[in-house]
Design a protein around this motif. Structure first.
Motif, mmCIF file in Angstrom:
data_model
loop_
_atom_site.group_PDB
_atom_site.id
_atom_site.type_symbol
_atom_site.label_atom_id
_atom_site.label_comp_id
_atom_site.label_asym_id
_atom_site.label_seq_id
_atom_site.Cartn_x
_atom_site.Cartn_y
_atom_site.Cartn_z
ATOM 1 N N ALA A 184 0.821 -1.211 0.000
ATOM 2 C CA ALA A 184 0.000 0.000 0.000
ATOM 3 C C ALA A 184 0.857 1.264 0.000
ATOM 4 O O ALA A 184 0.494 2.277 -0.611
ATOM 5 C CB ALA A 184 -0.918 -0.006 1.223
ATOM 6 N N SER A 239 -1.753 2.333 -8.639
ATOM 7 C CA SER A 239 -2.434 2.990 -7.518
ATOM 8 C C SER A 239 -3.728 2.278 -7.127
ATOM 9 O O SER A 239 -4.097 2.255 -5.947
ATOM 10 C CB SER A 239 -2.734 4.449 -7.861
ATOM 11 O OG SER A 239 -3.548 4.537 -9.022
ATOM 12 N N LYS A 240 -4.412 1.671 -8.097
ATOM 13 C CA LYS A 240 -5.670 0.988 -7.788
ATOM 14 C C LYS A 240 -5.431 -0.215 -6.882
ATOM 15 O O LYS A 240 -6.135 -0.413 -5.879
ATOM 16 C CB LYS A 240 -6.355 0.551 -9.080
ATOM 17 C CG LYS A 240 -7.720 -0.090 -8.862
ATOM 18 C CD LYS A 240 -8.386 -0.418 -10.200
ATOM 19 C CE LYS A 240 -9.753 -1.064 -9.988
ATOM 20 N NZ LYS A 240 -10.411 -1.379 -11.284
ATOM 21 N N ARG A 245 -2.772 -0.679 -5.018
ATOM 22 C CA ARG A 245 -2.235 -0.189 -3.748
ATOM 23 C C ARG A 245 -3.360 0.288 -2.839
ATOM 24 O O ARG A 245 -3.325 0.090 -1.631
ATOM 25 C CB ARG A 245 -1.219 0.918 -4.001
ATOM 26 C CG ARG A 245 0.114 0.397 -4.550
ATOM 27 C CD ARG A 245 1.028 1.510 -4.992
ATOM 28 N NE ARG A 245 1.291 2.469 -3.917
ATOM 29 C CZ ARG A 245 1.976 3.596 -4.084
ATOM 30 N NH1 ARG A 245 2.470 3.905 -5.276
ATOM 31 N NH2 ARG A 245 2.175 4.406 -3.073
ATOM 32 N N GLN A 246 -4.395 0.894 -3.430
ATOM 33 C CA GLN A 246 -5.531 1.333 -2.624
ATOM 34 C C GLN A 246 -6.298 0.134 -2.087
ATOM 35 O O GLN A 246 -6.771 0.147 -0.938
ATOM 36 C CB GLN A 246 -6.454 2.235 -3.449
ATOM 37 C CG GLN A 246 -7.646 2.783 -2.653
ATOM 38 C CD GLN A 246 -7.230 3.495 -1.392
ATOM 39 O OE1 GLN A 246 -6.406 4.414 -1.425
ATOM 40 N NE2 GLN A 246 -7.781 3.095 -0.245
ATOM 41 N N SER A 264 -7.001 -0.643 1.898
ATOM 42 C CA SER A 264 -8.310 -0.952 2.469
ATOM 43 C C SER A 264 -8.292 -2.290 3.200
ATOM 44 O O SER A 264 -8.890 -2.445 4.267
ATOM 45 C CB SER A 264 -9.373 -0.969 1.365
ATOM 46 O OG SER A 264 -9.489 0.294 0.753
#
Length: 364
Positions: free
Chosen positions: A167, A178-179, A181-182, A186
């Motif tokens: 992350a 980035s997707k 990593r997000q 979460s």
């Protein structure tokens, strides 16, 4: 031979520390000593072994030795087994493979290793329970404990520590978009909240963590027959180490670390040590031993911890493969006495070194 060898020699060795558990279990189970092994700078050969054992799901089965030169007949079987649903996070598995493949991609630029690592990452994210936990072996149903939320063998803390690095984009995970990593961030938030919720309390006071929890009721449950529900000293240590790695910890995280460390301090035992005594060699199903373990009274012995403590009284206990609870090491059958760590010094360094530094760093 000069070409391939010179190509390999330009690569930097990558640590295989993450595979320590897998290698130990492989060696204990097989007892083999004649199979050649790759050297640490042969990172593509090692990575190809890891790809060989990756399942179609993206995960990996446990206890595969990544350095072995795989025989042709073994390779055929491994390829045939890639559709099996036997991936497992047990024995510190799956996230070390993703880490290693990412390191190899970083050095070689070979997208096969990147793509395999991403498949492993997506497998890890997809297999998280909605409540934030991870099962021992998410796709297996033969035994109840495969589906339980697992702390033992660093399943929860290991996966969370790995996902936290993803992350944050820490090396070698800077290539991850980035997707993803997000999604990892979460997953970490849900997992952290569950870890705090799972901390066992006795009379309202926080203690340590159980080895496994039922995936819906969240009650501590047994793993294998001799792994009865209890508070586990060894397994509590990596949870605390993970929680202490969280930057700017919340009040709840601080309270969990302080409570867990205080419980470990209260749970230490004194007046004895565990000694090895030579015996005739025996080979069991999962290990071999030419020794036995005995308790030796010793008032000068340093503090030691039992692995299991009662959920209500915090009294230490042990068990046999038939599930019988016992209270003396001599009452454990020799196969389990020598094949399992019932006593140890696991919390020593945490309490003496890491916890004091953590308190100082956080102004506590």
């Amino acid at each position: 031979m000069a070409g391939p060898l010179s190509e390999e020699s330009r690569y930097q060795p990558i640590s295989i520390d993450g595979f320590y558990d897998a290698i130990k279990h492989w060696d204990d189970r097989t007892g083999e000593n004649a199979v050649p092994h790759y050297q640490l700078h042969q990172i593509e050969k090692i990575a190809d072994n890891i790809l060989l054992y990756q399942r179609d799901s993206g995960g990996w089965p446990t206890n595969k030795h990544p350095l072995r030169v795989v025989l042709d007949e073994e390779r055929v079987v491994a390829l045939e087994n890639q559709n099996l649903a036997d991936a497992s996070f047990d024995n510190r598995n799956i996230y070390p493979q993703i880490q290693y493949l990412s390191e190899v991609y970083k050095q070689t630029g070979n997208v096969r290793y990147r793509d395999a690592a991403l498949r492993g990452l997506r497998y890890t994210l997809d297999r998280q329970y909605p409540n934030g936990g991870w099962a021992h072996s998410p796709d297996r149903h033969e035994r109840a404990y495969y589906r339980h939320i697992t702390i033992a063998d660093e399943v929860m803390p290991g996966v969370l520590g790995f996902l936290r690095k993803v992350a944050e984009g820490k090396p070698p995970f800077g290539y991850i978009d980035s997707k993803l990593r997000q999604r990892a961030a979460s997953a970490v938030a849900r997992g952290d909240a569950l870890l705090l919720r799972l901390q066992v309390r006795i009379d309202g006071k926080p203690t340590g963590w159980a080895g496994q929890y039922h995936e819906t009721s969240l009650e501590p449950v047994k793993g294998r027959a001799y792994e009865l529900p209890g508070i586990l000293a060894w397994e509590t240590v990596p949870v605390l180490e993970y929680l202490m790695s969280i930057p700017n910890p919340s009040a709840d995280v601080i309270a969990a670390v302080q409570g867990g460390s205080a419980w470990l301090e209260s749970a230490k035992l004194s007046g004895f040590r565990i000694a090895k005594v030579d015996t005739a060699g025996q080979r069991f199903d999962y290990h071999a031993a030419d020794y036995d373990l005995v308790v030796v009274e010793d008032e000068q012995a340093k503090p030691i911890w039992a692995r299991f403590y009662d959920l209500k009284s915090s009294e230490p206990f042990l068990a046999n493969r038939d599930g019988s609870k016992v209270y003396q090491l001599s009452a454990v059958d020799i196969e389990r006495r020598t094949g399992y760590s019932w006593y140890g010094y696991w919390p020593e360094r945490l309490l003496q070194e890491r916890y004091p530094v953590w308190k100082q760093d956080n102004g506590l």
